[in-house]
Design an enzyme around this catalytic site. Structure first.
Site, short mmCIF file in Angstrom:
data_model
loop_
_atom_site.label_atom_id
_atom_site.label_comp_id
_atom_site.label_asym_id
_atom_site.label_seq_id
_atom_site.Cartn_x
_atom_site.Cartn_y
_atom_site.Cartn_z
CG ASP A 41 -2.21 0.79 1.01
OD1 ASP A 41 -3.25 -0.02 1.07
OD2 ASP A 41 -2.04 2.13 0.98
CG ASP A 64 2.37 4.58 -6.55
OD1 ASP A 64 1.52 3.79 -7.22
OD2 ASP A 64 2.53 5.64 -6.78
CB VAL A 65 -0.14 -1.11 -7.29
CG1 VAL A 65 -0.21 -1.58 -5.90
CG2 VAL A 65 -1.50 0.02 -7.17
CE1 TYR A 157 -12.77 2.32 -9.07
CE2 TYR A 157 -15.19 1.93 -9.81
CZ TYR A 157 -14.04 1.68 -8.88
OH TYR A 157 -14.23 0.88 -7.74
CE LYS A 161 -12.02 -0.87 -9.56
NZ LYS A 161 -11.04 -1.60 -8.64
CB THR A 192 -14.31 1.05 2.14
OG1 THR A 192 -14.60 1.91 0.78
CG2 THR A 192 -14.80 -0.50 1.98
N1 LIG Z 1 -16.00 0.63 -1.64
C1 LIG Z 1 -16.80 0.22 -2.77
O1 LIG Z 1 -18.07 0.43 -2.78
C2 LIG Z 1 -16.01 -0.52 -3.97
C3 LIG Z 1 -16.91 -0.95 -4.71
C4 LIG Z 1 -16.44 -1.71 -5.72
C5 LIG Z 1 -15.20 -1.95 -5.82
N2 LIG Z 1 -14.17 -1.43 -5.17
C6 LIG Z 1 -12.79 -1.61 -5.30
O2 LIG Z 1 -12.29 -2.06 -4.01
C7 LIG Z 1 -11.00 -1.77 -3.84
C8 LIG Z 1 -10.79 -1.52 -2.58
O3 LIG Z 1 -11.49 -0.21 -2.14
P1 LIG Z 1 -11.89 0.15 -0.91
O4 LIG Z 1 -13.47 0.39 -0.99
O5 LIG Z 1 -11.38 -0.93 0.21
O6 LIG Z 1 -11.25 1.64 -0.85
P2 LIG Z 1 -10.29 2.06 0.36
O7 LIG Z 1 -10.02 3.48 0.15
O8 LIG Z 1 -10.65 1.93 1.99
O9 LIG Z 1 -8.93 1.33 0.36
C9 LIG Z 1 -7.98 1.44 -1.00
C10 LIG Z 1 -6.47 1.24 -0.54
O10 LIG Z 1 -5.82 1.49 -1.80
C11 LIG Z 1 -4.59 2.10 -1.45
N3 LIG Z 1 -4.19 2.82 -2.70
C12 LIG Z 1 -4.55 3.75 -3.51
N4 LIG Z 1 -3.57 4.12 -4.37
C13 LIG Z 1 -2.46 3.26 -4.21
C14 LIG Z 1 -1.32 3.01 -5.06
N5 LIG Z 1 -1.12 3.81 -6.07
N6 LIG Z 1 -0.40 1.97 -4.65
C15 LIG Z 1 -0.79 1.20 -3.55
N7 LIG Z 1 -1.95 1.50 -2.71
C16 LIG Z 1 -2.82 2.37 -3.14
C17 LIG Z 1 -4.89 3.28 -0.40
O11 LIG Z 1 -3.78 3.74 0.36
C18 LIG Z 1 -6.02 2.47 0.48
O12 LIG Z 1 -5.21 1.85 1.49
C19 LIG Z 1 -10.74 -0.83 -5.09
O13 LIG Z 1 -10.02 -1.57 -6.22
C20 LIG Z 1 -11.94 -0.42 -5.31
O14 LIG Z 1 -12.23 0.20 -6.52
C21 LIG Z 1 -14.71 -0.70 -3.82
#
Ligand SMILES: NC(=O)c1ccc[n+]([C@@H]2O[C@H](COP(=O)([O-])OP(=O)(O)OC[C@H]3O[C@@H](n4cnc5c(N)ncnc54)[C@H](O)[C@@H]3O)[C@@H](O)[C@H]2O)c1
Length: 262
Positions: A41, A64-65, A157, A161, A192
């Site tokens: 992360d 950073d991914v 986005y 995805k 989240t």
């Molecule tokens: N929350 C939702 O409703 C939802 C719905 C569908 C999909 N998602 C997907 O689920 C995944 C997780 O989302 P979440 O809701 O847990 O969000 P979140 O913001 O709680 O967690 C995301 C994490 O990714 C990390 N991150 C961001 N950019 C980064 C980078 N360049 N390199 C490394 N780490 C990085 C952040 O620091 C954070 O810890 C994401 O891919 C998101 O698109 C979320």
């Protein structure tokens, strides 16, 4: 939810986005089921805190991914720490939004780099290490219901995805000869920090919930469970597929004619 199994005892895992939300829930569930987890992360302090709380079971690998050199180094450090990698979960994500006619090139690139290229780079380096020990393994990529349902103002986005879902299918075919299964999970609305503004603004939240038959957002743990299933031996014949976990949102878009009466 109290989970007490040893389903992943002796296994080592990489989880990206492990510092928050869905990634953190996956990491904690894996640890509770016996795995050792390397969290990748950009939120370095949060990773270090998790390593302190789960001494020996959680390894902080900040990166950073979107940067290949950082991904390669973090995955190599995880493999060296644990003596190899068995399973991986690519979860890190975020987005920048805006109408297509006004969207800046930089905002498009930011989102596509993170959600799409990041999954490619992580899968590439994770698969190299999983291949090394020859025992096979599994990779789970977290896409989104927006791979199927377009988000207005979220063109990069939704596009990114949808790309993650197809990339995972390609990877499943390419990596099957190495015994590596690859699948994706498509969550709907999950409570989240990513969607905190929506959840905090009642009119917006109610508009979302009116489309979801289960009528609430998922908890991060409710997404972690299906992700772990796909990485487990119970899914030994499952590869190249995607699992929608959305409380029924995708299938609810049909008029309810029963409300018209007879
Ligand atoms: N929350 C939702 O409703 C939802 C719905 C569908 C999909 N998602 C997907 O689920 C995944 C997780 O989302 P979440 O809701 O847990 O969000 P979140 O913001 O709680 O967690 C995301 C994490 O990714 C990390 N991150 C961001 N950019 C980064 C980078 N360049 N390199 C490394 N780490 C990085 C952040 O620091 C954070 O810890 C994401 O891919 C998101 O698109 C979320």
């Amino acid at each position: 939810m109290h989970i007490n199994t040893s389903r992943f005892a002796g296994k080592t895992a990489v989880v990206t986005g492990a510092a928050s939300g869905i990634g953190a829930a996956i990491a904690l569930r894996l640890i509770s089921e016996g795995a050792r987890v390397a969290g990748i992360d950009v939120a370095e302090d949060a990773l270090k805190e998790m390593a302190t709380q789960h001494d020996g079971a959680f390894f902080a690998a900040p990166a950073d991914v979107t940067k290949e050199s950082e991904v390669a180094a973090a995955v190599a450090a995880a493999a060296a720490e644990f003596g190899g990698i068995d399973i991986a979960f690519n979860v890190a994500g975020a987005s920048r939004v805006g109408p297509i006619v006004d969207l800046d090139e930089a905002d498009w690139d930011f989102t596509i780099d993170l959600v799409q290229k990041g999954v490619f780079l992580c899968t590439k380096h994770e698969a190299r290490h999983i291949k090394e020990h020859g025992r096979g393994g599994a990779i789970v990529n977290v896409a989104s219901l927006n791979a199927h349902i377009p988000m207005p103002y979220g063109s990069p986005y939704s596009t990114g995805k949808a790309g993650v879902e197809m990339f995972s299918k390609v990877a499943a075919v390419e990596l099957s000869s190495s015994g590596i299964r690859v699948n994706s999970v498509l969550p709907g609305l999950v409570d989240t920090p990513l969607v905190a503004p929506v959840m905090a603004y009642e009119p917006a939240r109610d508009m979302f919930l009116s489309r979801i038959p289960i009528a609430r957002a998922a908890t991060p743990e409710e997404i972690a469970g299906p992700c772990l299933y796909l990485a487990s031996d119970d899914a030994s014949y499952v590869t190249g597929t995607s699992l929608v976990v959305d409380g029924g949102w995708e299938v609810s878009n049909y008029p309810d004619l029963t409300t018209l009466g007879s």
